[in-house]
Design a protein around this motif. Structure first.
Motif, short mmCIF file in Angstrom:
data_model
loop_
_atom_site.label_atom_id
_atom_site.label_comp_id
_atom_site.label_asym_id
_atom_site.label_seq_id
_atom_site.Cartn_x
_atom_site.Cartn_y
_atom_site.Cartn_z
N SER A 48 -5.39 1.09 -14.66
CA SER A 48 -4.21 0.96 -14.75
C SER A 48 -2.58 1.41 -13.55
O SER A 48 -1.89 1.56 -13.67
N LYS A 49 -3.83 1.45 -12.30
CA LYS A 49 -3.31 1.20 -11.19
C LYS A 49 -1.87 -0.02 -11.08
O LYS A 49 -1.89 -0.34 -10.53
N ILE A 50 -3.24 -0.85 -11.89
CA ILE A 50 -2.48 -2.32 -11.80
C ILE A 50 -1.10 -2.64 -11.99
O ILE A 50 -0.79 -2.37 -13.47
N ASN A 63 7.57 -2.36 -12.91
CA ASN A 63 6.91 -2.07 -13.25
C ASN A 63 5.67 -2.23 -15.02
O ASN A 63 5.33 -1.41 -15.15
N ASP A 64 5.59 -3.59 -14.74
CA ASP A 64 5.00 -3.71 -15.87
C ASP A 64 3.22 -3.47 -15.99
O ASP A 64 3.19 -4.10 -15.15
N ASN A 65 2.83 -3.04 -17.52
CA ASN A 65 1.85 -3.32 -17.09
C ASN A 65 0.56 -4.28 -17.25
O ASN A 65 0.89 -5.92 -17.36
N ASN A 66 -0.82 -4.35 -16.83
CA ASN A 66 -1.52 -5.24 -16.75
C ASN A 66 -2.54 -5.79 -17.85
O ASN A 66 -2.76 -4.58 -18.65
N ALA A 81 5.05 -9.92 -7.68
CA ALA A 81 4.64 -9.40 -7.44
C ALA A 81 3.58 -8.62 -7.66
O ALA A 81 3.82 -8.12 -9.02
N VAL A 82 2.75 -8.56 -7.65
CA VAL A 82 1.86 -6.80 -7.87
C VAL A 82 1.67 -5.95 -6.70
O VAL A 82 1.21 -5.85 -5.71
N ILE A 112 -4.01 -12.21 -5.13
CA ILE A 112 -2.28 -12.92 -4.29
C ILE A 112 -2.69 -11.45 -3.00
O ILE A 112 -3.28 -10.30 -3.16
N ASN A 113 -2.49 -11.37 -1.71
CA ASN A 113 -3.59 -10.85 -0.94
C ASN A 113 -1.72 -9.35 -1.12
O ASN A 113 -0.52 -10.18 -0.93
N VAL A 114 -1.08 -8.11 -1.26
CA VAL A 114 -0.36 -8.00 -0.78
C VAL A 114 -0.02 -7.00 -0.15
O VAL A 114 -0.80 -6.33 0.99
N PRO A 115 1.60 -7.16 0.53
CA PRO A 115 1.81 -6.16 0.53
C PRO A 115 2.07 -4.88 0.83
O PRO A 115 1.91 -3.78 -0.18
N VAL A 116 1.90 -4.29 1.95
CA VAL A 116 1.58 -3.04 2.00
C VAL A 116 2.72 -2.16 1.28
O VAL A 116 2.16 -1.04 0.65
N ILE A 117 3.83 -2.48 1.37
CA ILE A 117 4.24 -1.86 0.46
C ILE A 117 4.56 -1.89 -0.46
O ILE A 117 4.68 -0.60 -1.21
N ASN A 118 3.80 -2.70 -0.72
CA ASN A 118 3.36 -2.78 -2.63
C ASN A 118 2.19 -2.06 -3.26
O ASN A 118 2.08 -1.17 -4.33
N ASN A 119 1.40 -1.20 -2.05
CA ASN A 119 0.17 -0.38 -1.84
C ASN A 119 0.85 1.37 -2.43
O ASN A 119 0.39 1.74 -2.30
N LEU A 120 2.27 1.53 -2.26
CA LEU A 120 2.34 2.50 -2.05
C LEU A 120 2.69 2.60 -4.23
O LEU A 120 3.06 2.05 -5.01
N GLU A 121 1.81 4.00 -4.04
CA GLU A 121 1.80 4.05 -5.60
C GLU A 121 1.61 6.14 -5.73
O GLU A 121 0.85 6.49 -5.36
#
Length: 269
Positions: A48-50, A63-66, A81-82, A112-121
């Protein structure tokens, strides 16, 4: 027709930027056919975090679910982006379509290597709800960076409420700090004109070794109202709310939007 996929931009399903977190991930349909593409980041312990953000000419969804599915016409491309982890491995499937007929299939596994900005949750949960229009909820920082909450808007609810107002709209449920005085409209545009500035601006720390600072804050909306109903205060028991926050990433200073579901029922938006 069978199809192979290479890792470069000239493959039938071209993919650029996946290993470089400083650039956009671009998926390109280099075939003469339309493509229906599905990206599936399972299995993850907490799938659910993806969340996927597909910026393509048709859906432009975020903000689409996986898993996520989107289509590209011949020669078209999409920024993909993810978020949810610092590296996200996915299984990708592309169906090549000639009208309604499937004329080829591409299967690939990539990371995919995720940018730090996208690790905001941020995650939200409803603490209590009453028939007087009040809703108490908790926001928790489940990402990898500290964040400052700057603005809040309400996208939709499962009620007939049109706005939140009660001589002060958003409070800290524990110490009574007032963050928003003005009324908050319920509007799926959530533009700057419908979001409300939070003053003071609360900070949510992310979890790290030995960290004792707060990763969560409990808020109270006061009160959801429908001016056409009697009473005007809306019964929020068993109801759901979708909010949009504007947050500042305190690691790199970027400011982004963060939608959060507050589920007290089925969350069937």
């Amino acid at each position: 027709m069978g199809a192979e996929v290479a890792s470069d931009s000239n493959a039938l399903l071209g993919m650029e930027g996946l290993s470089d977190s400083t650039v956009d991930n671009v998926f390109t349909n280099n075939s003469p056919y339309a493509m229906d593409i599905t990206l599936d980041a399972a299995p993850y312990e907490d799938e659910s975090k993806i969340r996927w953000d597909i910026n393509d000419p048709v859906t432009d969804s975020d903000n689409d679910n996986n898993p996520v599915t989107f289509s590209l016409s011949a020669g078209a491309n999409a920024d993909v982006a993810v978020k949810g982890d610092d590296k996200v491995t996915f299984d990708g499937t592309a169906l090549l379509k000639d009208g309604e007929a499937t004329v080829g299939r591409i299967e690939v596994t990539r990371t995919i290597n995720v940018p730090v900005i996208n690790n905001l949750e941020l995650s939200g949960s409803v603490s209590s709800a009453g028939n007087s229009g009040k809703l108490t909820f908790t926001l928790e920082n489940t990402g990898d960076v500290d964040v400052e909450l700057r603005k809040i808007g309400i996208i939709e609810t499962t009620t007939t409420a049109e706005y939140v107002s009660g001589g002060g709209s958003l409070f800290n449920a524990n110490d009574g700090t007032e963050y928003v005085t003005d009324w908050i409209p319920i509007d799926n545009n959530t533009s700057d004109s419908t979001q409300r500035e939070m003053t003071p601006k609360p900070v949510l720390d992310h979890q790290s070794d030995g960290d004792t600072d707060s990763m969560s804050i409990t808020f109270e909306f006061n009160k959801f109202r429908d001016p056409d109903s009697r009473p005007a205060n809306v019964d929020m028991r068993g109801e759901d709310v979708k909010i949009e926050l504007t947050v500042k990433n305190l690691e790199n200073g970027s400011i982004v939007g963060a939608p959060v579901d507050l589920c007290n029922g089925r969350c069937n938006f």
